[in-house]
Design a protein around this motif. Structure first.
Motif, PDB file in Angstrom:
ATOM      1  N   ALA A 271       0.844  -1.373  -0.107  1.00  0.00           N
ATOM      2  CA  ALA A 271       0.000   0.154  -0.127  1.00  0.00           C
ATOM      3  C   ALA A 271       0.889   1.372  -0.026  1.00  0.00           C
ATOM      4  CB  ALA A 271      -0.941  -0.097   1.352  1.00  0.00           C
ATOM      5  N   GLY A 272       2.204   1.001   0.237  1.00  0.00           N
ATOM      6  CA  GLY A 272       3.042   2.084   0.267  1.00  0.00           C
ATOM      7  C   GLY A 272       2.815   2.923   1.717  1.00  0.00           C
ATOM      8  N   THR A 273       2.264   2.479   2.623  1.00  0.00           N
ATOM      9  CA  THR A 273       2.451   3.186   4.014  1.00  0.00           C
ATOM     10  C   THR A 273       3.719   2.728   4.806  1.00  0.00           C
ATOM     11  OG1 THR A 273       1.058   1.179   4.774  1.00  0.00           O
ATOM     12  CG2 THR A 273      -0.146   3.254   4.207  1.00  0.00           C
ATOM     13  N   LEU A 274       4.473   1.690   4.382  1.00  0.00           N
ATOM     14  CA  LEU A 274       5.722   1.224   4.966  1.00  0.00           C
ATOM     15  C   LEU A 274       6.755   1.293   3.805  1.00  0.00           C
ATOM     16  CD1 LEU A 274       6.344  -0.074   7.891  1.00  0.00           C
ATOM     17  CD2 LEU A 274       6.700  -2.012   6.553  1.00  0.00           C
ATOM     18  N   ASP A 275       7.877   2.058   4.014  1.00  0.00           N
ATOM     19  CA  ASP A 275       9.408   1.976   3.142  1.00  0.00           C
ATOM     20  C   ASP A 275       9.837   0.959   3.187  1.00  0.00           C
ATOM     21  OD1 ASP A 275      11.074   2.491   1.500  1.00  0.00           O
ATOM     22  OD2 ASP A 275      11.427   4.786   2.103  1.00  0.00           O
ATOM     23  N   ILE A 276      10.030  -0.174   2.503  1.00  0.00           N
ATOM     24  CA  ILE A 276      10.637  -1.342   2.596  1.00  0.00           C
ATOM     25  C   ILE A 276      12.230  -1.025   2.700  1.00  0.00           C
ATOM     26  CG2 ILE A 276      10.855  -1.924   0.192  1.00  0.00           C
ATOM     27  CD1 ILE A 276      10.224  -4.022   3.345  1.00  0.00           C
ATOM     28  N   HIS A 277      12.538   0.067   1.926  1.00  0.00           N
ATOM     29  CA  HIS A 277      14.162   0.457   2.079  1.00  0.00           C
ATOM     30  C   HIS A 277      14.619   0.651   3.146  1.00  0.00           C
ATOM     31  CE1 HIS A 277      13.845  -0.384  -2.098  1.00  0.00           C
ATOM     32  NE2 HIS A 277      13.124   0.247  -2.511  1.00  0.00           N
ATOM     33  N   ARG A 278      13.612   1.084   4.111  1.00  0.00           N
ATOM     34  CA  ARG A 278      14.194   1.293   5.604  1.00  0.00           C
ATOM     35  C   ARG A 278      13.790   0.189   6.505  1.00  0.00           C
ATOM     36  NH1 ARG A 278      11.202   7.225   6.121  1.00  0.00           N
ATOM     37  NH2 ARG A 278      12.551   8.349   4.654  1.00  0.00           N
ATOM     38  N   GLU A 279      13.160  -0.836   6.189  1.00  0.00           N
ATOM     39  CA  GLU A 279      12.670  -1.980   6.867  1.00  0.00           C
ATOM     40  C   GLU A 279      13.720  -3.023   7.160  1.00  0.00           C
ATOM     41  OE1 GLU A 279      10.068  -3.167   8.907  1.00  0.00           O
ATOM     42  OE2 GLU A 279      10.091  -0.922   9.364  1.00  0.00           O
ATOM     43  N   GLY A 280      14.333  -3.370   5.978  1.00  0.00           N
ATOM     44  CA  GLY A 280      15.219  -4.617   5.973  1.00  0.00           C
ATOM     45  C   GLY A 280      16.321  -4.585   6.912  1.00  0.00           C
ATOM     46  N   LEU A 281      16.669  -5.901   7.479  1.00  0.00           N
ATOM     47  CA  LEU A 281      17.723  -5.977   8.556  1.00  0.00           C
ATOM     48  C   LEU A 281      18.803  -6.881   7.835  1.00  0.00           C
ATOM     49  CD1 LEU A 281      15.937  -6.489  11.827  1.00  0.00           C
ATOM     50  CD2 LEU A 281      17.107  -4.410  11.151  1.00  0.00           C
ATOM     51  N   SER A 282      20.106  -6.491   7.785  1.00  0.00           N
ATOM     52  CA  SER A 282      20.988  -7.204   6.739  1.00  0.00           C
ATOM     53  C   SER A 282      21.290  -8.377   7.766  1.00  0.00           C
ATOM     54  CB  SER A 282      22.279  -6.462   6.848  1.00  0.00           C
ATOM     55  OG  SER A 282      23.363  -7.437   6.567  1.00  0.00           O
ATOM     56  N   TYR A 283      21.341  -9.511   7.025  1.00  0.00           N
ATOM     57  CA  TYR A 283      21.665 -10.966   7.654  1.00  0.00           C
ATOM     58  C   TYR A 283      22.962 -11.084   8.108  1.00  0.00           C
ATOM     59  CZ  TYR A 283      17.009 -13.230   6.472  1.00  0.00           C
ATOM     60  OH  TYR A 283      15.531 -13.514   6.143  1.00  0.00           O
ATOM     61  N   PHE A 284      23.951 -10.629   7.102  1.00  0.00           N
ATOM     62  CA  PHE A 284      25.366 -10.455   7.732  1.00  0.00           C
ATOM     63  C   PHE A 284      25.431  -9.525   8.869  1.00  0.00           C
ATOM     64  CE2 PHE A 284      25.606 -11.239   3.250  1.00  0.00           C
ATOM     65  CZ  PHE A 284      26.293 -12.606   3.137  1.00  0.00           C
ATOM     66  N   MET A 285      24.804  -8.399   8.970  1.00  0.00           N
ATOM     67  CA  MET A 285      24.903  -7.746  10.414  1.00  0.00           C
ATOM     68  C   MET A 285      24.563  -8.557  11.461  1.00  0.00           C
ATOM     69  SD  MET A 285      22.958  -4.421  11.629  1.00  0.00           S
ATOM     70  CE  MET A 285      21.277  -5.380  12.170  1.00  0.00           C
ATOM     71  N   LEU A 286      23.251  -9.092  11.341  1.00  0.00           N
ATOM     72  CA  LEU A 286      22.675 -10.172  12.588  1.00  0.00           C
ATOM     73  C   LEU A 286      23.610 -11.138  12.713  1.00  0.00           C
ATOM     74  CD1 LEU A 286      18.986  -9.882  11.264  1.00  0.00           C
ATOM     75  CD2 LEU A 286      19.902  -8.911  13.122  1.00  0.00           C
ATOM     76  N   ALA A 287      24.195 -11.882  11.883  1.00  0.00           N
ATOM     77  CA  ALA A 287      24.943 -12.939  12.029  1.00  0.00           C
ATOM     78  C   ALA A 287      26.200 -12.585  12.748  1.00  0.00           C
ATOM     79  CB  ALA A 287      25.333 -13.513  10.904  1.00  0.00           C
TER      80      ALA A 287
END
Ligand SMILES: Cc1cc2nc3c(=O)[nH]c(=O)nc-3n(C[C@H](O)[C@H](O)[C@H](O)COP(=O)(O)OP(=O)(O)OC[C@H]3O[C@@H](n4cnc5c(N)ncnc54)[C@H](O)[C@@H]3O)c2cc1C
Length: 436
Positions: free
Chosen positions: A54-70
């Protein structure tokens, strides 16, 4: 197979369930024991995809890098899509990874496991409906949700242009499937379209010129929830100007129309398919028991017939306690199953005997968001068989709690709080709906 070196737990799928398990297990035992494989480089919370669409959430600000989480949580991340599992050799087989210019970044690889946890989720099930895969968009991934959002924006601009030229034009959006995803998307789209109009598409009247139709095959929407909730949700959607059509089985999809089993035509400019799920097809080729929607059949300990292979979340068919039913595909369940498997995986890594425990689902209620504006939410729920309805900020916070719990599990309290605050502040400087 004889174990040499540290016991390796390989988790395939870093979604609602798999990532939580990898993070908790990695923190305890470290990257030589815990491996997470995902075909995406970023983790996103799948229940947010209707907001991305719907465009109410900006996916480019949402993703969490798996490499960072690892790095943070002490597991090894392997980027790539699993094509097959060689159970005799205990090998997970990954496809090669290519760049967008078709350059091979990683070759096809094999990854050895001692214990394998399959947490590969599900995707939309088109049930073989002619034209559905070609002409409808399913909200299975960020790419698909983003594809829908851009098409919607394009269609809104076109509709606005046509109205400027005084044409009699109505933009028609069809949503197939009146489960929680379809209902939430319909409500979200109604508000997002009004927001887009607010930002400059002045020739459009969002209620009159944008028609949203929800089509459901059963005789009521939200058919998995109590009837009282279906009735209330239907009324709320109608109040928001959404057309709800029940007992309509979509039998064919064409670029400009849906056709039901009786041949009735429903004109559309855009179509979303949210009519059911199926697990990835490769699960069918593992010589393990699967059901008609490709889910791995597991017992209440989440074990397959192979003692080295477990499955959780949407890709597993799990008995619902002592009933003859199976657990539904929900993030809350994947989350609880990840916590359940943690001690079992820990025992395996430490070379201890299994405790043979059974998973027990604690139902903390179902929440269906039926719209929000200016931070205020309306939420319907069912808890212990009782239906209820809440509105306002409390509703919004309750709806977000599952997402927050997920973030706590993978990021910890301090980073979740920092991230949540950062997002609130970013929202203040951004439009209510993504416009580009
Ligand atoms: C629009 C939408 C709204 C929803 N809203 C809600 C809600 O409000 N409440 C709720 O409880 N549930 C909701 N759900 C359902 C919920 O998202 C799922 O039940 C939940 O995400 C399942 O978790 P999972 O860990 O099994 O799989 P997922 O979270 O889907 O994760 C699967 C992971 O596996 C990876 N993967 C898949 N195949 C492969 C492969 N071959 N190789 C490597 N990696 C692979 C994927 O990239 C993904 O990261 C919603 C779903 C959608 C689509």
């Amino acid at each position: 197979m004889m174990q040499t070196g540290p016991h390796k737990v390989v988790i395939v799928g870093g979604g609602a369930g798999g990532l939580e398990l990898a993070a908790k297990l990695g923190k305890k035992f470290g990257p030589q024991h815990v491996f997470l494989v995902d075909r995406a480089g970023d983790h996103i919370w799948k229940p947010s995809l209707h907001e991305v669409a719907a465009g109410t959430l900006d996916i480019h600000r949402e993703g969490l890098s798996y490499f960072m989480l690892a790095k943070d949580k002490g597991f090894t991340f392997i980027f790539g899509e699993v094509a097959h599992v060689d159970r005799d050799g205990r090998l997970v087989q990954l496809k090669p990874v290519f760049s967008d210019q078709d350059i091979e970044i990683f070759p096809a690889r094999n990854l050895h496991y001692d214990t394998l946890v399959l947490a590969v989720g599900s995707k939309s099930n088109f049930f073989g409906t002619p034209g559905a895969a070609e002409h409808a968009i399913a909200l299975d991934s960020t790419q698909e949700a983003e594809r829908f959002r851009l098409r919607l924006l394009h269609q809104l601009v076109t509709a606005n242009q046509k109205k400027t030229e005084h044409a009699d034009y109505v933009l028609k959006i069809g949503i197939v499937g009146g489960g929680a995803t379809g209902v939430e998307l319909a409500a979200e789209l109604r508000e997002a379209c009004a927001d887009a109009v607010f930002y400059g598409l002045n020739s459009l009247d969002p209620q009159r010129d944008i028609q949203i139709t929800l089509l459901e095959g059963a005789d009521r929407i939200l058919s998995a929830l109590p009837e009282k909730m279906s009735v209330a949700a239907q009324q709320l959607l109608i109040d928001r100007g959404i057309q709800v059509k029940t007992s309509v089985r979509v039998a064919r999809v064409e670029p400009d129309a849906l056709y039901d089993a009786n041949g009735a035509r429903y004109p559309i400019d855009l179509c979303v398919w949210a009519a059911g799920i199926e697990a990835p097809i490769f699960l069918k080729q593992l010589r393990l028991q699967t059901n008609r929607i490709n889910q791995l059949v597991v017992d209440r300990g989440l074990r397959t017939e192979d003692p080295a292979v477990f499955a959780l979340g949407d890709c597993a068919q799990v008995p619902w306690d002592n009933t003859t039913q199976f657990l539904p595909a929900r993030a809350q369940i994947a989350h609880q199953q990840a916590s359940f498997l943690l001690p079992e995986m820990a025992r395996r890594i430490q070379g201890q005997q299994s405790e043979n425990r059974n998973f027990r689902f604690r139902d903390y209620g179902s929440l269906v968001s039926v719209g929000h504006s200016r931070g205020v939410g309306s939420l319907m729920g069912v808890l212990s068989g009782k239906s209820w309805f809440v509105e306002g900020l409390l509703a919004r916070m309750m709806y977000m709690s599952l997402h927050l719990m997920h973030h706590f599990a993978i990021l910890g309290f301090a980073r979740t709080a920092a991230l949540a605050l950062g997002r609130i502040l970013m929202k203040r400087g951004a439009p209510r709906v993504k416009l580009h």
